[in-house]
Structures are given as C-alpha cells and as structure tokens.
Design a protein around this motif. Structure first.
Motif, PDB file in Angstrom:
ATOM      1  N   LEU A 269       0.819  -1.158  -0.080  1.00 52.19           N
ATOM      2  CA  LEU A 269       0.090   0.109   0.008  1.00 52.19           C
ATOM      3  C   LEU A 269       0.863   1.130  -0.224  1.00 52.19           C
ATOM      4  O   LEU A 269       0.564   2.258  -0.618  1.00 52.19           O
ATOM      5  N   THR A 270       1.965   1.347   0.654  1.00 51.15           N
ATOM      6  CA  THR A 270       2.932   2.323   0.404  1.00 51.15           C
ATOM      7  C   THR A 270       3.347   2.448  -0.723  1.00 51.15           C
ATOM      8  O   THR A 270       3.420   3.784  -1.020  1.00 51.15           O
ATOM      9  N   VAL A 275      -0.417   5.482   1.680  1.00 52.09           N
ATOM     10  CA  VAL A 275      -0.174   5.432   3.171  1.00 52.09           C
ATOM     11  C   VAL A 275       0.166   6.863   3.730  1.00 52.09           C
ATOM     12  O   VAL A 275       1.098   7.478   3.025  1.00 52.09           O
ATOM     13  N   PHE A 276      -0.417   7.067   4.875  1.00 46.83           N
ATOM     14  CA  PHE A 276       0.454   8.430   5.423  1.00 46.83           C
ATOM     15  C   PHE A 276       0.546   8.260   7.002  1.00 46.83           C
ATOM     16  O   PHE A 276      -0.243   7.529   7.448  1.00 46.83           O
ATOM     17  N   ARG A 285      -5.243   6.194   2.891  1.00 48.82           N
ATOM     18  CA  ARG A 285      -5.890   6.985   2.508  1.00 48.82           C
ATOM     19  C   ARG A 285      -7.092   6.625   1.740  1.00 48.82           C
ATOM     20  O   ARG A 285      -7.388   6.997   0.472  1.00 48.82           O
ATOM     21  N   THR A 286      -8.202   5.818   2.268  1.00 45.90           N
ATOM     22  CA  THR A 286      -9.348   5.067   1.537  1.00 45.90           C
ATOM     23  C   THR A 286     -10.428   6.453   1.266  1.00 45.90           C
ATOM     24  O   THR A 286     -11.336   6.188   0.405  1.00 45.90           O
ATOM     25  N   THR A 287     -10.088   7.953   1.582  1.00 44.36           N
ATOM     26  CA  THR A 287     -11.126   8.537   1.230  1.00 44.36           C
ATOM     27  C   THR A 287     -10.865   9.018  -0.195  1.00 44.36           C
ATOM     28  O   THR A 287     -11.751   9.529  -1.082  1.00 44.36           O
ATOM     29  N   ASP A 288      -9.557   8.770  -0.586  1.00 40.41           N
ATOM     30  CA  ASP A 288      -9.422   8.917  -2.325  1.00 40.41           C
ATOM     31  C   ASP A 288     -10.381   8.072  -2.980  1.00 40.41           C
ATOM     32  O   ASP A 288     -10.462   8.287  -4.408  1.00 40.41           O
ATOM     33  N   CYS A 346      -7.060   0.945  -3.228  1.00 40.17           N
ATOM     34  CA  CYS A 346      -5.942   1.283  -2.772  1.00 40.17           C
ATOM     35  C   CYS A 346      -4.739   0.301  -3.186  1.00 40.17           C
ATOM     36  O   CYS A 346      -3.674   0.792  -3.335  1.00 40.17           O
ATOM     37  N   PHE A 347      -5.136  -0.945  -3.205  1.00 43.21           N
ATOM     38  CA  PHE A 347      -3.941  -1.865  -3.783  1.00 43.21           C
ATOM     39  C   PHE A 347      -3.843  -1.895  -5.388  1.00 43.21           C
ATOM     40  O   PHE A 347      -3.065  -2.500  -5.897  1.00 43.21           O
TER      41      PHE A 347
END
Length: 550
Positions: A269-270, A275-276, A285-288, A346-347
């Motif tokens: 994920l990074t 990731v942050f 950052r799932t809001t993306d 995200c993946f």
C-alpha cells in the motif's frame, strides 16, 4: 429442443434474413435468448431480437421480424412463428421437438443443468466466519446454508470456487470467553459482559476433565483460552459438517501476523502511495476512493488494527490466484462495504471486478407463533445443533436458502416440520419420492423405458408444462450463479414439483389391469425419469436430499 438451442436457431435465422436482405450482419449479437410467454396462447417461446436490431439495421421492427420468422419457420421442430405487437416473435414447437428434451435430460443425468456461464472465473467465497466464542447461531446458519448452496451453483456454472472460513482466536472477545470459562470452572460470578449459556459450562467442564490440574496453575486463564478455543472450534466444525457444510480452508487471522503478511500488505500500500502518518499512527487514504474517512492501519502504540488484517487477508486471497473475493456478511456489517471497496482500490485493483460483498438480513425463528430472542453472551441463542434437532437438516437448509438473502425471514417451526404440501421442502421431496414409487411399480410390472421413445407422443398440455419446466433448468442455474441468488433453485424446484403433480393427476403412466403398455405410456416413463433427474439435481445444489420413500 432446449431454450438455448431455440435461441441459437433464432440467431441463425436472423443471420440468414440479414444476408438475404443485404443487411450488415455485424450488428448481430454473439448470442440471444428466448423467453416463455406469460400466456400459453402466445406460443411456447418469444423473442424480441427484431425489436433490438431494428434501429441498427435501419428497418421497421415488424418487417425485420417477418424476415426472421420466414427463415425460422423452415427449422425442424418449429411448427409456427407469429408476429405480435411491434415485432415480437411468438414461436411454437411441435410435440416431437418439445418431447425430445426428456431423452436429453436423461442422457445428461447429474450433469443436466450445468453450464459454462461462470467459466474462467476463480472465486474465493468466504462465509459464516464466526469467531470461536460460542456455537454457530441461527444468523450465521443462514449464511452456512446460502453460502454452501451458492458455492454449488457457481461450480455448476463453470466457476472454480474456493470456500473459506475466516476466524480470529485473539482479542477482546476471546479474552471474555476465556474469563467466562475460568469463572464457571471456579464457580465464581461471570465477568461483566461475559458469555453465558449451557455451552460455557460444558466447555469449562471438558477443559478441566482434559487438564485436571488446570485450576492449580498460576495462570489458568491462558489454559482455558487455548483449550477452550480448540474445543469450541471443534464443535463448530462438527456442527457445520453435520449440516453438510465443509470448507476448503479455515483461515486464522493470526497466521497473517505470524507470516509477516500484514507488514507486507502495508509495504504494498505504501508503494501505491496510499499510506500516510498522522499523530504517530499509520493511515490508509481510503477517502481517495469514496470512503467516509481514512482508516488506521497501525495505531500510535504500534499495534495493528483489524482493518490492517483485512487488507492483508484480501491481498493473500489475490496472491493465491483468486480473481474475485466474495464475502458474505450480516446486516450489521453494511458499513464495511465502503471501506473494503476503497481498500481494494488502494491496492490498485478494481472493486467492481475483484471484490463482492453480499449482505444478509436477519432470521427470526418462530415457536408457538412467537419469535425466539437471541444473544450469544446471554445464552439465549438458537444454535445450529438446536435448529437441526427441531427441523432436520433438509428442512433447515431448504428454508434458509429459499429466500433472497437481502430479506428478513421468519422460520415457522410448525410449518417446516409439517408433512403436508404446505411445507415447501416436503412438497418438492414428495414429488421425487412419488416418482421413485412409480418407477418401482413399473419395474415390478416388468415395464421399462427401453432404448427410445416416440417424442411426439408427449402432446398432452400437462406433459408440455413439465417439459417446459425441465427446459428452463440450465438457465435458472446460470441466473442463480450470475445474480448470487440460490433461492431461485428452490423456487424452480417447487414449480417443477407442481407441474409434475398436475401431470400425474391428469396423465396415466402405467397401464391398469389388462391394459396394453402403449407408446404414450413408454414416452411418459421417459418424462417421469427426466423429472426425477432434474428434481434430484436441483435439491443437490441446495444440499438437500432427494428421498425415494417418504
């Protein structure tokens, strides 16, 4: 002639009509379908292909329909084609073409109904997935019945299906479970929010019997945790096995941590740039991708969250080669959908392709007309074993799989244990048993189907009703797989049983007294055996037996 075969003939007729008129055959679809009209007066099957192609072909739909009909009328087995409304094709088959289906069904046997609509897909189907802190309760039992039936339906439609049970033997729930066992063994009050019920006393007793010195140990709770979970999960597996449900994989969340898969998922994920860090914690950052808030993967104290394990588990499934992860969850998990879809994105995967979440609604069990209240911690649950004892495996599986999973259902014990036609599973199983009895009687009379039959002899309207039902079965299986709705199989089985019961009442199969065994009787024996095959196949997809005697 099956609906699929007729649909192929319609498409062939359309291609011939287009060639004859000099129209562009490139607008023709690769496949089409036919439907059964609501009214038998409108024919055996109907097609709207001319309506679909009219605009692309640049011809009025009725004109196009007539051109297709002219080609279709020359097909063997088609007795008439009429144009209805704006351009529907109403098609009638002759008795021989319709009756030939009985032989096709018998020849296919157990394979009849199988199709390739899901071929090429490798699916991971996760269902039940209860943590081992108590017996499988009726809410999870619904997923056991529906999930197992869905796995069978998907496999029958050509998919490669892996079934999976995911559990966690650590965390707060497990701590309370172990504390409840210890307190019960010591005869002390249960901890606040501890688990209650006879099963707690039973597990505690079995732990002490297996480890007589356990209470003298300085830290007996850890013993109760390990031994209690092992016993409880063994009971869960046995209950599911008794219910006819077996999983390809039992996956423990702990394995993800022990094998470093959670850390590996974070690394992936990074690398995706999702990731942050904030306030000492690691976030995704799932809001993306539409989630209502970003999700914590690792807390500021260094501990992983459950969501981090969810990420690792999804990645594990994908790395095992599954194209799509199908997850069945209860109604209280509806909020998981957004975050799980965002996680998949995200993946770098497509949530519409690689993830599918099915939400099931509640089950209310009625006894004496009153609902039974359920709470695993208070010990007022209805367990799988209790449900089997009250209803039997067949009735319980059929009842739970008979309804769309997105609707709440009330299971009336009085109805589902009644040996009458009001009980749906009895109605279907009785049809199979009735056929088996007829076939035994035929054998006792020295009558058999022989090597062939006169398909045109099956011309009675009730015979036609049964044949039409038989013809629909492969399409019903394919639709149940595509829509993830195994309840369609149950409703189909009831329709077929009804058609057979009406046929049996109207059409004599075996000769009476000194009557001659006619070609019609022999053809009917083929029809009866074909019906038995399909009823058995449908019940098998639901994990329900097809009895020969009742």
């Amino acid at each position: 002639m099956t609906p699929e075969e007729l649909a192929a003939q319609v498409l062939t007729a359309a291609r011939a009509a287009f060639d004859s008129a000099g129209l562009d055959t490139g607008v023709l679809p690769e496949a089409t379908s036919v439907e059964r009209p609501r009214s038998p007066e409108h024919g055996d099957y109907a097609s709207n292909l001319a309506l679909q192609l009219s605009k692309k072909a640049g011809r009025p739909p009725r004109e196009l329909a007539e051109a297709v009909a002219a080609q279709l009328r020359a097909v063997d087995g088609v007795s008439a084609v009429e144009i209805a409304g704006p351009g529907f094709l109403n098609i009638r088959l002759d008795a021989g073409a319709t009756g030939a289906l009985a032989g096709q069904v018998i020849e296919a046997g157990d394979a009849y109904g199988r199709n390739d609509s899901q071929s090429g897909q490798k699916l991971n189907l996760e269902f039940v997935s209860s943590n081992p802190v108590g017996p499988v309760h009726i809410g999870a039992v619904r997923w056991a019945a529906v999930g197992d039936a869905l796995a069978r339906v998907l496999a029958a439609s050509g998919a490669e299906v892996g079934t999976e049970y995911y559990f966690n033997d650590a965390g707060v729930q497990i701590d309370l479970f172990a504390a409840s066992l210890l307190a019960t063994a010591e005869g002390k009050p249960l901890p606040e929010d501890g688990y209650q019920g006879d099963y707690i006393g039973d597990i505690a007793k079995r732990v002490v019997e297996a480890h007589p010195d356990i209470l003298a140990d300085p830290d007996p709770r850890e013993w109760f945790r390990t031994a209690g979970i092992e016993l409880m999960f063994g009971d869960i597996k046995k209950s599911l096995s008794d219910f006819g449900v077996h999983f390809d994989v039992y996956f423990n969340e702990k394995e993800l941590h022990e094998r470093g898969e959670v850390a590996a998922a974070l690394q992936r994920l990074t690398e995706q740039g999702r990731v942050f860090e904030r306030d000492g914690a690691v976030w995704l950052r799932t809001t993306d991708f539409g989630d209502d808030k970003d999700r914590v993967l690792r807390k500021s104290d260094g501990h992983w969250t459950y969501f981090a394990a969810d990420c690792a588990y999804y990645l594990d499934k994908r790395q095992r080669g599954f194209d799509r992860a199908i997850i069945m969850l209860g109604a209280d998990h509806h909020g998981y959908i957004g975050r799980m879809r965002a996680m998949v994105a995200c993946f770098g995967d497509d949530p519409d392709t690689n993830l599918e979440i099915l939400i099931g609604q509640l089950v209310n069990l009625l006894a004496d007309g009153k609902p039974l209240r359920m709470s695993k911690r208070k010990g007022t649950i209805t367990t799988l074993d209790e449900l089997i004892a009250a209803m039997g495996v067949d009735a319980a599986r059929y009842a739970l799989a008979r309804y769309s999973s997105d609707s709440t259902i009330d299971l009336d014990l009085d109805l589902w244990t009644r040996a009458t036609n009001e009980n749906p599973v009895y109605y279907v199983q009785y049809a199979h048993a009735r056929i088996s009895s007829l076939l035994r009687n035929a054998a006792e009379l020295g009558l058999d189907r022989g090597d062939g039959y006169d398909a045109a002899a099956l011309s009675h309207p009730r015979e036609g009703d049964v044949l039409k039902q038989l013809a629909e079965f492969p399409a019903v299986v394919a639709a149940a797989a595509e829509l993830r709705e195994p309840h369609r199989i149950a409703r189909y089985a009831e329709d077929l049983a009804g058609a057979y019961h009406r046929f049996y009442d109207a059409c004599r199969v075996l000769p009476k007294g000194d009557e001659e065994f006619t070609d019609t009787g022999r053809a009917r024996l083929w029809l009866v055996e074909a019906t038995r095959v399909v009823l058995a196949n449908a019940l098998r997809l639901l994990g329900v037996s097809a009895p020969e005697r009742m």
